[in-house]
Design a protein around this motif. Structure first.
Motif, short mmCIF file in Angstrom:
data_model
loop_
_atom_site.label_atom_id
_atom_site.label_comp_id
_atom_site.label_asym_id
_atom_site.label_seq_id
_atom_site.Cartn_x
_atom_site.Cartn_y
_atom_site.Cartn_z
N PHE A 41 0.83 -1.20 0.00
CA PHE A 41 0.00 0.00 0.00
C PHE A 41 0.87 1.26 0.00
CE2 PHE A 41 -2.82 2.88 2.78
CZ PHE A 41 -3.38 3.49 1.68
N GLU A 42 1.91 1.27 0.82
CA GLU A 42 2.77 2.44 0.87
C GLU A 42 3.54 2.63 -0.44
OE1 GLU A 42 5.19 2.61 4.34
OE2 GLU A 42 3.46 2.69 5.70
N GLU A 43 3.87 1.53 -1.11
CA GLU A 43 4.50 1.65 -2.43
C GLU A 43 3.51 2.25 -3.43
OE1 GLU A 43 7.17 -0.99 -5.56
OE2 GLU A 43 6.13 -1.98 -3.92
N TRP A 44 2.25 1.83 -3.33
CA TRP A 44 1.21 2.39 -4.21
C TRP A 44 1.05 3.89 -3.94
CZ3 TRP A 44 -3.42 4.95 -3.64
CH2 TRP A 44 -4.26 4.99 -4.75
N LEU A 45 1.04 4.28 -2.67
CA LEU A 45 0.93 5.70 -2.32
C LEU A 45 2.11 6.50 -2.88
CD1 LEU A 45 -0.25 5.48 1.40
CD2 LEU A 45 -1.61 6.23 -0.57
N TYR A 53 1.88 14.22 -7.01
CA TYR A 53 1.24 15.36 -6.34
C TYR A 53 2.02 15.91 -5.14
CZ TYR A 53 -2.76 13.67 -9.02
OH TYR A 53 -3.59 13.25 -10.03
N ASN A 54 3.08 15.24 -4.74
CA ASN A 54 3.83 15.62 -3.54
C ASN A 54 2.91 15.64 -2.31
OD1 ASN A 54 6.12 16.38 -2.08
ND2 ASN A 54 5.77 18.58 -2.40
N ILE A 55 2.04 14.65 -2.22
CA ILE A 55 1.12 14.51 -1.10
C ILE A 55 1.48 13.26 -0.30
CG2 ILE A 55 -1.28 14.09 -0.40
CD1 ILE A 55 -2.18 15.58 -2.89
N LEU A 101 -2.68 19.27 -14.17
CA LEU A 101 -1.89 18.65 -13.11
C LEU A 101 -1.09 19.68 -12.32
CD1 LEU A 101 -0.79 16.15 -11.65
CD2 LEU A 101 0.90 15.92 -13.48
N THR A 102 -0.59 20.70 -12.98
CA THR A 102 0.21 21.71 -12.28
C THR A 102 -0.62 22.41 -11.22
OG1 THR A 102 1.62 22.06 -14.21
CG2 THR A 102 1.59 23.80 -12.54
N PHE A 103 -1.85 22.76 -11.55
CA PHE A 103 -2.74 23.39 -10.58
C PHE A 103 -2.97 22.47 -9.39
CE2 PHE A 103 -7.05 23.41 -8.87
CZ PHE A 103 -7.18 24.72 -8.41
N THR A 104 -3.30 21.21 -9.66
CA THR A 104 -3.59 20.27 -8.58
C THR A 104 -2.36 20.08 -7.70
OG1 THR A 104 -5.02 19.12 -10.17
CG2 THR A 104 -4.62 18.04 -8.08
N ARG A 105 -1.21 19.88 -8.32
CA ARG A 105 0.02 19.66 -7.57
C ARG A 105 0.38 20.89 -6.72
NH1 ARG A 105 3.75 19.03 -11.65
NH2 ARG A 105 3.44 16.79 -11.79
N THR A 106 0.07 22.07 -7.23
CA THR A 106 0.46 23.30 -6.53
C THR A 106 -0.43 23.59 -5.33
OG1 THR A 106 1.28 24.26 -8.60
CG2 THR A 106 0.81 25.79 -6.79
N TYR A 107 -1.73 23.38 -5.45
CA TYR A 107 -2.65 23.88 -4.43
C TYR A 107 -3.27 22.82 -3.52
CZ TYR A 107 -2.09 28.22 -6.95
OH TYR A 107 -1.54 29.33 -7.53
N GLY A 134 -3.84 25.21 4.52
CA GLY A 134 -3.52 24.75 3.18
C GLY A 134 -2.49 23.64 3.11
N LEU A 135 -2.02 23.17 4.27
CA LEU A 135 -0.97 22.16 4.28
C LEU A 135 -1.48 20.76 4.54
CD1 LEU A 135 1.77 24.08 6.33
CD2 LEU A 135 1.61 23.80 3.84
N LYS A 136 -2.56 20.64 5.27
CA LYS A 136 -3.04 19.31 5.66
C LYS A 136 -4.55 19.26 5.69
CE LYS A 136 -2.87 17.79 9.99
NZ LYS A 136 -2.35 17.24 11.27
N ILE A 137 -5.11 18.18 5.17
CA ILE A 137 -6.54 17.88 5.32
C ILE A 137 -6.66 16.61 6.16
CG2 ILE A 137 -8.60 17.06 4.14
CD1 ILE A 137 -8.10 19.00 1.93
N THR A 138 -7.46 16.67 7.19
CA THR A 138 -7.74 15.50 8.02
C THR A 138 -9.14 15.00 7.73
OG1 THR A 138 -6.27 16.28 9.78
CG2 THR A 138 -7.90 14.62 10.38
N LEU A 139 -9.27 13.71 7.46
CA LEU A 139 -10.56 13.08 7.22
C LEU A 139 -10.88 12.13 8.36
CD1 LEU A 139 -10.31 12.22 3.42
CD2 LEU A 139 -11.66 14.04 4.46
#
Length: 300
Positions: A41-45, A53-55, A101-107, A134-139
């Motif tokens: 799973f971590e390899e998939w992530l 996305y650098n997420i 993709l640039t927008f998504t990756r940036t924001y 803007g740095l973290k979303i918690t679900l």
């Protein structure tokens, strides 16, 4: 006497330097200094979130990442696998398709933190998600997802509306919306009182709010408009507007008229500030939701 002290001090310092020199580490560290995925799973992530996305998706319970005022339970790995695939398909790739993709990756946020249980408040409300600068979303309530029996409608209400809601916060915190927005229903924002039993959904709609929670503040109102619009089809949206076609006590206009004024500002904001057509975004989100059955959420 002074000379003796100085000589002794010099000898002492020399001894220390010699001793320190002998203490230099040699060879390889006894600790594992390599960092890599611990499981499939971590390899998939790594290939689906980190590289494009650098997420970072945090799915293991970390106290430092959680809000200490809540009693929380960790998310189960199989639930996290399912939700990670859903978020990528219905949220990240939807914005890729519309804005690039640039927008998504940036924001998009740098961290998505998954927690198994809900965050319950003393006023009988539950937190479904939070965004931090803007740095973290918690679900929250990740353990509620059923990977084998899932529909887009269930995902919208429990997770995807939250993702769109929190992401809209990131956007308006980066480029703010017009102050005209809050003037439309400014007298009817009520903060924490939105959750009281007397503040019903019907009352909120008659006052020009798309949801009860939208009455908390102008910012929450603004992002509720975006998140609810894109996660509902046109028929559902029209039904909400028609349910708002009444005049609340003390108001001169119907809730529907007020909502339509707000929606125009929301639509123009996304187009002028971000180049996003909200109708196209909704169309993409809906199309992907309707094809959700093509995904296997039970395994990587």
């Amino acid at each position: 006497m002074k000379k003796i002290v100085i000589y002794l001090l010099a000898l002492t310092l020399t001894g220390c330097l010699w001793s320190c020199d002998d203490d230099k580490p040699s060879g390889h560290s006894i600790f594992d200094t390599t960092v890599g995925p611990e499981n499939e799973f971590e390899e998939w992530l790594l290939y689906n979130y980190v590289y494009p996305y650098n997420i970072e998706v945090k799915y293991k319970m970390e106290d430092i990442e959680a809000d200490m005022k809540y009693t929380l339970a960790p998310a189960m790995p199989d639930k996290c696998i399912a939700l990670s695939k859903v978020i990528k398909y219905l949220w990240l790739e939807a914005y890729d398709e519309v804005a690039g993709l640039t927008f998504t990756r940036t924001y998009t946020p740098r961290v998505i933190h998954m927690i198994g249980s809900g965050a319950y408040n003393t006023n009988n409300t539950v937190v479904l998600g939070t965004a931090e600068g803007g740095l973290k979303i918690t679900l929250y309530k990740v353990n509620d997802i059923d990977p084998e029996h899932v529909t887009a409608a269930q995902l919208n209400d429990a997770y995807l509306k939250t993702m769109h809601h929190e992401f809209a916060h990131i956007l308006h915190q980066t480029k703010n919306y017009s102050t005209e927005y809050q003037n439309i229903t400014g007298k009817d924002y009520i903060g924490d009182d939105w959750s009281s039993n007397s503040q019903t959904e019907a009352l909120a709609r008659s006052k020009g709010f798309i949801s009860r929670y939208a009455r908390y503040s102008a910012d929450e109102d603004f992002v509720e408009m975006i998140s609810i619009f894109v996660t509902r089809d046109q028929d559902a949206w029209e039904a909400m507007l028609e349910a708002s076609n009444t005049v609340a006590e003390g108001n001169k206009e119907t809730g529907k008229a007020l909502l339509e004024q707000k929606f125009e500002i929301v639509k123009d904001y996304l187009k002028n500030s971000w180049g996003i057509d909200i109708y196209e975004l909704r169309s993409v989100v809906q199309r992907r939701g309707n094809s959700l059955g093509q995904l296997d959420l039970t395994q990587i």
